[in-house]
Design a protein around this motif. Sequence first.
Motif, PDB file in Angstrom:
ATOM      1  N   PHE A 246      -5.349   5.829   8.327  1.00 42.83           N
ATOM      2  CA  PHE A 246      -5.849   5.973   7.125  1.00 42.83           C
ATOM      3  C   PHE A 246      -6.775   4.609   6.713  1.00 42.83           C
ATOM      4  O   PHE A 246      -6.634   3.628   7.593  1.00 42.83           O
ATOM      5  N   GLU A 247      -7.702   4.371   5.536  1.00 43.69           N
ATOM      6  CA  GLU A 247      -8.240   3.339   5.252  1.00 43.69           C
ATOM      7  C   GLU A 247      -7.406   2.147   4.785  1.00 43.69           C
ATOM      8  O   GLU A 247      -6.443   2.163   3.920  1.00 43.69           O
TER       9      GLU A 247
ATOM     10  N   HIS B 178      -7.143   9.128  16.490  1.00 46.03           N
ATOM     11  CA  HIS B 178      -6.994   9.932  15.038  1.00 46.03           C
ATOM     12  C   HIS B 178      -6.791  11.148  15.608  1.00 46.03           C
ATOM     13  O   HIS B 178      -7.749  11.709  16.249  1.00 46.03           O
TER      14      HIS B 178
ATOM     15  N   LYS C  11      -4.523   6.011  -1.835  1.00 50.05           N
ATOM     16  CA  LYS C  11      -5.014   7.642  -1.687  1.00 50.05           C
ATOM     17  C   LYS C  11      -5.217   8.067  -0.321  1.00 50.05           C
ATOM     18  O   LYS C  11      -4.532   9.014   0.091  1.00 50.05           O
ATOM     19  N   SER C  12      -5.861   7.303   0.355  1.00 48.03           N
ATOM     20  CA  SER C  12      -6.092   7.797   1.854  1.00 48.03           C
ATOM     21  C   SER C  12      -4.688   7.983   2.517  1.00 48.03           C
ATOM     22  O   SER C  12      -4.472   8.592   3.198  1.00 48.03           O
ATOM     23  N   LEU C  13      -3.777   6.716   2.294  1.00 48.73           N
ATOM     24  CA  LEU C  13      -2.536   6.893   2.765  1.00 48.73           C
ATOM     25  C   LEU C  13      -1.875   7.899   2.383  1.00 48.73           C
ATOM     26  O   LEU C  13      -0.856   8.726   3.370  1.00 48.73           O
TER      27      LEU C  13
ATOM     28  N   THR D 112       1.109  -1.159  -0.005  1.00 53.34           N
ATOM     29  CA  THR D 112       0.002  -0.121  -0.025  1.00 53.34           C
ATOM     30  C   THR D 112       0.776   1.222  -0.139  1.00 53.34           C
ATOM     31  O   THR D 112       0.673   2.151  -0.787  1.00 53.34           O
TER      32      THR D 112
ATOM     33  N   ASN E 132      -5.631   1.163   1.227  1.00 50.48           N
ATOM     34  CA  ASN E 132      -6.005   2.275   0.052  1.00 50.48           C
ATOM     35  C   ASN E 132      -4.841   3.355   0.086  1.00 50.48           C
ATOM     36  O   ASN E 132      -4.710   4.301   1.104  1.00 50.48           O
TER      37      ASN E 132
ATOM     38  N   ASP F 186      -6.209   1.949   9.758  1.00 50.30           N
ATOM     39  CA  ASP F 186      -7.511   1.805  10.732  1.00 50.30           C
ATOM     40  C   ASP F 186      -7.874   0.567  10.857  1.00 50.30           C
ATOM     41  O   ASP F 186      -9.004   0.015  10.554  1.00 50.30           O
TER      42      ASP F 186
ATOM     43  N   ALA G 261      -2.562  10.936   1.479  1.00 48.58           N
ATOM     44  CA  ALA G 261      -3.023  12.328   1.784  1.00 48.58           C
ATOM     45  C   ALA G 261      -2.449  12.376   3.417  1.00 48.58           C
ATOM     46  O   ALA G 261      -2.144  13.500   3.588  1.00 48.58           O
ATOM     47  N   ALA G 262      -2.569  11.090   4.065  1.00 43.72           N
ATOM     48  CA  ALA G 262      -2.099  11.554   5.382  1.00 43.72           C
ATOM     49  C   ALA G 262      -0.723  11.697   5.781  1.00 43.72           C
ATOM     50  O   ALA G 262      -0.355  12.548   6.252  1.00 43.72           O
TER      51      ALA G 262
END
Lengths: 412, 558
Positions: free
Chosen positions: A336-337, A329, A342-344, A229, A340, A319, A346-347
């Motif tokens: 993050f999801e 959080h 994208k979610s990672l 990921t 995923n 998460d 962003a974080a």
Amino acid sequence: MRVLMLSWEYPPRIIGGLGRHVYHLSTSLASLGVKVHVVTKDHPGAPMYEESKGVHIYRVVNYPPDIPQEDWVPWVLQFNVALLERAVGLLNDIKNISVIHAHDWLVAHAAASLKHAYRIPVVATIHATEYGRHQGHLPGPMNRIIHQIEWWLTFESSRSICCSKYMHDQITEIFELPCDKVDIIPNGIDAESFKKDISIDLYRKKYAPPGSKLVFFVGRLVYEKGVQTVIEAMPLILEKIEDVKFVVGGSGPHMNQLISLVRELGLEESVTFTGHLDTDDLFAFYKIADLTVVPSLYEPFGMVVLESMAMGTPTIVADTGGLSEIVVHEETGLMFEPGNPKSLAAAILRILSDEKLAKRLSRDAMAYLGDKYNWNRIATRTIEVYRRAIREYEYQPRTLKLCPPIPDEAIS
Amino acid sequence: MTGYLCLHLHSHMPYVRKNGVFPVGEDWLYQVISDTYLPLYDFLSRLSDRGVTNCLSLTLTPVLCEQLADTYVKTRFLEYLETMKARSLSDREDFIYFADEKRKEIAERYYHDFDWKRRLFQSIDGDLVGAYRELEEKDVIEILSSSATHAFLQGFNNPETLNSQIMTGLQAHRQHFGHHPHGFWLPECAYRKGIEKILQSEGIEYVILDSTSISPKSTHFAYLIGDSKVAAVARNELAHRLVWNEKSGYPSSDNYLDSTKYYHSSGLRYWRVTGQQVPIEEKDIYNPEIALKDIDFHASDFLAQLTIEMQRISGIRETPSIEERWQNQSDSPPRRQSVEKYHFPPVVNDDYRGVPSKEPLVLAAYDTELFGHGWREGILWIHSLFRLAEKYPEIRFATPYHYLEVNQPSEAIQPIETTWGTNRDSSTWINESTSWMWDEINTARKRLQGILRFEKRSEEGVESRFLKQAARELLLLESSDWPYMVAKNRAKEYATQRFRSHLQRFNLLIKSLEGGLADNAAEKLGDIEETDKIFMWAGLDLLSGESPRSKGGLTCGY
């Protein structure tokens, strides 16, 4: 109180987190006055018997013939026979052992047979489950056997210990274990060892030259740790911030696949595999890293999070599992999801671009760690579990016909 | 909710350490640890595991705690368990030989039970005092203190005795439990006029009295004693009689383990009560499964009876006749031979009018040793009370302190000097057969005082060790156990001999001091200190009651 501890690893033999766990637990119990006898697998250079930090350690050599590690279950059963041989001698010599503490299915057979032969209650720590390691699947016959042995260990144990609410829910569900038989005791960290002073200049020079940002991962390289990921998230990160390095610490069966993925995405410049890290390396990386990422798809607890927090490194976690019980959080880290990219991404970008946020998270995380994950406290709670197991123990003869259930959805 | 049930267990064993073993002596203590104190700890821990708080209160007398905390006692207790394990196995062999399957099974149960106790004891590192302390820290129980060696306080007039007994007792409590107790158990429930003044100045908030002591006031409420701030709660007669009545109390039920018949070689018990009139040679073999059924039955009965009592007090229910009560109970307990045997004592007058705003309480106080030791199934019965409690919503379990917190007494009364003994007076302890003991105690006290008041003394050196040990011997002489055993003819010889030996040691110590120390005096002193090793941490002022405060002339109402 006198305890017989069964574990397939104990320092200097360290395979995963289990060995360190048993070490810290045993030495902390000993410091509280509990007499601890650990029976474990041998290790080159380690004596067959030693007393170290108040813990009596007995090491056993496997029976012949050599079984390759791929034949995992036969290997473990063979190891259990050797374990049993040593423990029987010990129990005959030392009459007043009150409780047997088994760590994972790897010692289940020895623990259960000692329980029935000597009528001593067993407490089991379930560090992880086969079901969880394979994200709710038991793909092959071997995985099913391991699952059934895990089930059987919890069945034979007076009480089971797990490290998080997540694991508690999982084992009560998949092993159909009454909630009343399970205690949650979070893992601990040895805060003292994190205060070590390590020279980090060399590491900085090699892995994080001035101006660059460093994202750090450490763990066994297996699919469920989720390193893929992070690699998939790298292009998204590099779009926004140019000079970001990702250092992957540790080794494991999944390494080659990860290396091919890096090549596919053309990230050879940005991703470095260090192989196995020793303690000093590990601390150095925590110190020079801008953040630690724990991208696991399955994680019963997440020792890395505690280590990273103790070292003052901002931490991003998936998460999932025990991770979401340690990290709050936006307060002690970011989440993050799981799986995923994208979610990672962003974080990661948030922390790399917002120094204030990074500082606040790591400061609050250190404060939060406080004494919550302290080994002394864990040992005290473990003693209470032992006492309860002893109190509640009633001898039941071994049930001959047992059919450990396998969750339906796990086989399909 | 209609009222509170305060279950109080009074735990006490006289000093037996290194003063004889069998049939009376240390073995007695080990039996009680094994039968009662350990299983009770186990039961309370189980409640604690389930998050239950404010379950019951316990007295753990200072003289008991001193023994439980003693290393020698801990080691010897483990040896006792090993002996009992071996005896169970040897009984088992006998029963195999006799082809007696039933008793063989009971013998096996004994074996595993003793082994379980061994493991349980080791799991707390032999520290029962610490184990109970932890239960109190978790608010599961409340622990009360008592006089140092369980002295029958009505028997004493001089302030030094009262001071030494009370203050040494309280100091021992602080040593063992780390804090000051709220409540104080007056040994034998023997209220003594003016005692509340000493207790109040020592920070005690309440005492437990016999029901007769507060007559004609109702035992369903708490009161203040005289013009002091010390509260009094009194034992409930009904609760007392349901359990304690020798002929019709729960423990006398036919299916429970008979406590009088022993197997000759092991001393273990294998028979059930069978019937009140059944001669000892005709008792049936015990069946634990059947006994278990009676336990729940008796626990329900107890809770049902108390519910009626509380409803009556709260005015919900008109006072029914006793016959009506039995008729209303569809499942009347089997233990009762006849209704006539059961009657309310005339001494209790339910004059509860005038205190309507308070919630009623039922204080059920018993000797802890009854449960498990005297009445084998007793601890299971207490267990049942808690398990069945949810079916009796009118009853709420509480400790006396917890009750008093929400129901602070305002009405002051002057209690009467009664006891919980026969005839509810002092005759069990003070009578013709024991008067010589009281004379000896008084003479000894005067001798000690004579030395302390007219000779210079220091806290250091061998002389002070002599004095301290003499004061300890005096405290041990003052135990209510010796006159009790003599008067009731229970191990009378042992009690007499124990009393005489403490007296002898006391006299020897005093004589050595008076005549100057002989060459082998220190050796003799060492032996006595090792035999009667109690309150070793206490100073002379505390042990002798000759503290500066007592010289100020604290008297007790006389």
